[in-house]
Design an enzyme around this catalytic site. Structure first.
Site, PDB file in Angstrom:
ATOM      1  N   GLU A  56      59.936  28.058  49.823  1.00 36.64           N
ATOM      2  CA  GLU A  56      60.475  29.381  50.171  1.00 36.64           C
ATOM      3  C   GLU A  56      59.347  30.301  50.633  1.00 36.64           C
ATOM      4  OE1 GLU A  56      63.570  30.632  50.262  1.00 36.64           O
ATOM      5  OE2 GLU A  56      64.409  28.659  49.814  1.00 36.64           O
ATOM      6  N   SER A  67      38.770  41.891  37.222  1.00 41.35           N
ATOM      7  CA  SER A  67      39.550  40.934  36.463  1.00 41.35           C
ATOM      8  C   SER A  67      38.677  39.738  36.033  1.00 41.35           C
ATOM      9  CB  SER A  67      40.727  40.518  37.340  1.00 41.35           C
ATOM     10  OG  SER A  67      41.482  39.580  36.742  1.00 41.35           O
ATOM     11  N   LYS A  71      37.857  38.689  32.158  1.00 38.46           N
ATOM     12  CA  LYS A  71      38.076  37.334  31.641  1.00 38.46           C
ATOM     13  C   LYS A  71      36.796  36.743  31.042  1.00 38.46           C
ATOM     14  CE  LYS A  71      41.256  33.668  32.458  1.00 38.46           C
ATOM     15  NZ  LYS A  71      42.328  33.181  33.300  1.00 38.46           N
ATOM     16  N   GLU A 158      43.651  27.301  41.265  1.00 40.33           N
ATOM     17  CA  GLU A 158      44.860  27.163  40.435  1.00 40.33           C
ATOM     18  C   GLU A 158      46.082  27.242  41.346  1.00 40.33           C
ATOM     19  OE1 GLU A 158      46.215  29.114  36.368  1.00 40.33           O
ATOM     20  OE2 GLU A 158      46.912  30.313  38.044  1.00 40.33           O
ATOM     21  N   GLU A 173      59.114  40.285  34.702  1.00 44.32           N
ATOM     22  CA  GLU A 173      58.505  40.315  33.360  1.00 44.32           C
ATOM     23  C   GLU A 173      57.105  40.925  33.415  1.00 44.32           C
ATOM     24  OE1 GLU A 173      56.451  37.886  29.951  1.00 44.32           O
ATOM     25  OE2 GLU A 173      55.928  38.154  32.030  1.00 44.32           O
TER      26      GLU A 173
HETATM   27  P1  0O2 Z   1      47.362  36.800  37.537  1.00 45.66           P
HETATM   28  O1  0O2 Z   1      47.194  38.173  38.043  1.00 45.66           O
HETATM   29  O2  0O2 Z   1      48.716  36.221  37.836  1.00 45.66           O
HETATM   30  O3  0O2 Z   1      46.247  35.886  37.906  1.00 45.66           O
HETATM   31  P2  0O2 Z   1      43.328  30.749  31.054  1.00 45.66           P
HETATM   32  O4  0O2 Z   1      42.995  32.055  30.384  1.00 45.66           O
HETATM   33  O5  0O2 Z   1      43.645  30.912  32.517  1.00 45.66           O
HETATM   34  O6  0O2 Z   1      42.351  29.673  30.804  1.00 45.66           O
HETATM   35  P3  0O2 Z   1      45.976  30.888  30.293  1.00 45.66           P
HETATM   36  O7  0O2 Z   1      45.993  32.375  30.409  1.00 45.66           O
HETATM   37  O8  0O2 Z   1      46.638  30.286  29.108  1.00 45.66           O
HETATM   38  O9  0O2 Z   1      44.562  30.264  30.330  1.00 45.66           O
HETATM   39  O10 0O2 Z   1      46.532  30.293  31.629  1.00 45.66           O
HETATM   40  P4  0O2 Z   1      48.001  29.969  32.002  1.00 45.66           P
HETATM   41  O11 0O2 Z   1      48.886  29.833  30.839  1.00 45.66           O
HETATM   42  O12 0O2 Z   1      47.916  28.811  32.925  1.00 45.66           O
HETATM   43  O13 0O2 Z   1      48.464  31.294  32.754  1.00 45.66           O
HETATM   44  C1  0O2 Z   1      47.746  31.817  33.793  1.00 45.66           C
HETATM   45  C2  0O2 Z   1      48.650  32.520  34.800  1.00 45.66           C
HETATM   46  O14 0O2 Z   1      50.005  32.078  34.693  1.00 45.66           O
HETATM   47  C3  0O2 Z   1      48.715  34.029  34.609  1.00 45.66           C
HETATM   48  O15 0O2 Z   1      47.652  34.592  35.304  1.00 45.66           O
HETATM   49  C4  0O2 Z   1      50.067  34.356  35.241  1.00 45.66           C
HETATM   50  O16 0O2 Z   1      49.969  34.342  36.657  1.00 45.66           O
HETATM   51  C5  0O2 Z   1      50.910  33.173  34.837  1.00 45.66           C
HETATM   52  N1  0O2 Z   1      51.570  33.382  33.535  1.00 45.66           N
HETATM   53  C6  0O2 Z   1      51.309  32.714  32.398  1.00 45.66           C
HETATM   54  N2  0O2 Z   1      52.120  33.107  31.428  1.00 45.66           N
HETATM   55  C7  0O2 Z   1      52.916  34.062  31.931  1.00 45.66           C
HETATM   56  C8  0O2 Z   1      53.981  34.849  31.391  1.00 45.66           C
HETATM   57  O17 0O2 Z   1      54.350  34.756  30.233  1.00 45.66           O
HETATM   58  N3  0O2 Z   1      54.578  35.737  32.240  1.00 45.66           N
HETATM   59  C9  0O2 Z   1      54.204  35.857  33.546  1.00 45.66           C
HETATM   60  N4  0O2 Z   1      54.851  36.756  34.295  1.00 45.66           N
HETATM   61  N5  0O2 Z   1      53.193  35.138  34.082  1.00 45.66           N
HETATM   62  C10 0O2 Z   1      52.563  34.250  33.293  1.00 45.66           C
HETATM   63  P5  0O2 Z   1      46.983  35.949  34.859  1.00 45.66           P
HETATM   64  O18 0O2 Z   1      45.516  35.720  34.791  1.00 45.66           O
HETATM   65  O19 0O2 Z   1      47.642  36.495  33.628  1.00 45.66           O
HETATM   66  O20 0O2 Z   1      47.283  36.977  35.969  1.00 45.66           O
END
Ligand code: 0O2
Length: 233
Positions: A56, A67, A71, A158, A173
């Site tokens: 899509e 950011s 981290k 990623e 969300e």
């Molecule tokens: P952005 O702005 O999207 O990049 P890590 O800290 O990466 O080693 P983590 O955080 O457990 O491990 O990684 P995970 O679970 O793979 O999640 C990373 C990204 O997945 C997040 O990036 C979000 O994009 C998405 N994500 C994960 N969980 C959720 C959730 O519950 N809700 C939403 N909306 N997105 C989620 P960032 O870095 O948070 O932000």
């Protein structure tokens, strides 16, 4: 008040660090572009050869310096040299592939990760194993080669694969958490989890409808329920 002496040497070192950081980020941008190209080739080939577009939309982003710094602190990286950052922060380059149906999500995942020049570092299958809040998506960290004048460089990217319904939910969300500065009232958290369930049901219904309407246009569209892709959750 503390005064900081800014001499020529300090300015030179600051500029050098800035240039190095920009070079570091550019490498991620190149890696991201390689992945975007791979995805767009798959999309074009599908369109021409199968008259079907499983994608899509595709969205890419580089993490902002703020950011990245946040981290580094959160992960407690004590010596944030570029190599440590590259090893520990694997989502500096991110590509999000939004597909029509769950079967397409797994299909695209397989087609990308099975390419010879791609190395899979980690997979998180939040579709087979949704997060407690209902979040669903298939995440993979891949190393993609980028060919620079100095030689090849492996860049981690990623890639998140999800359906339109999952994307709609995740985006709403995310906005809600931002609005409430992460202190979301419990009834809204519950509603969000319910909504995630509704989104999953919608995915199933829409995929069924699609198959009914089109027959089974591609063998890949009608696999047994996809096996979870889990290396690490
Ligand atoms: P952005 O702005 O999207 O990049 P890590 O800290 O990466 O080693 P983590 O955080 O457990 O491990 O990684 P995970 O679970 O793979 O999640 C990373 C990204 O997945 C997040 O990036 C979000 O994009 C998405 N994500 C994960 N969980 C959720 C959730 O519950 N809700 C939403 N909306 N997105 C989620 P960032 O870095 O948070 O932000």
């Amino acid at each position: 008040m503390t005064t900081i002496e800014v001499n020529d040497e300090t300015i030179r070192q600051t500029r050098e660090l800035r240039d190095e950081f920009q070079k570091f980020l550019r490498e991620y941008e190149f890696g991201m572009r390689e992945v975007e190209t791979k995805i767009s080739i798959l999309r074009d080939e599908f369109l021409h050869d199968h008259s079907y577009n499983p994608i899509e939309h595709v969205k890419s982003r580089l993490k902002t310096p703020d950011s990245i710094v946040e981290k580094i602190a959160r992960k407690g990286i004590a010596e944030p040299y570029f190599e440590q950052i590259r090893q520990n922060i694997t989502d500096i380059a991110g590509v999000r592939v939004t597909c029509s149906f769950v079967a397409d999500v797994y299909l695209l995942f397989d087609l990308l990760t099975q390419q010879d020049d791609i190395t899979v570092r980690a997979v998180k299958d939040y579709i087979a194993h949704p997060k407690d809040n209902g979040y669903k998506s298939l995440h993979v960290i891949i190393d993609v080669p980028v060919f620079l004048s100095t030689g090849p460089l492996l860049v981690p990217v990623e890639v998140q694969f999800r359906t339109i319904a999952m994307d709609f939910w995740a985006s709403l969300e995310h906005k809600i958490y931002y609005k409430f500065s992460n202190q979301v009232p419990s009834h809204i958290v519950e509603s969000l989890t319910d909504a995630a369930e509704a989104a999953s049901e919608l995915d199933i219904r829409m995929e069924r409808l699609h198959r009914e309407a089109h027959g089974v246009p591609l063998r890949q569209l009608d696999p047994p329920p996809p096996a979870p892709r889990i290396v690490q959750v």
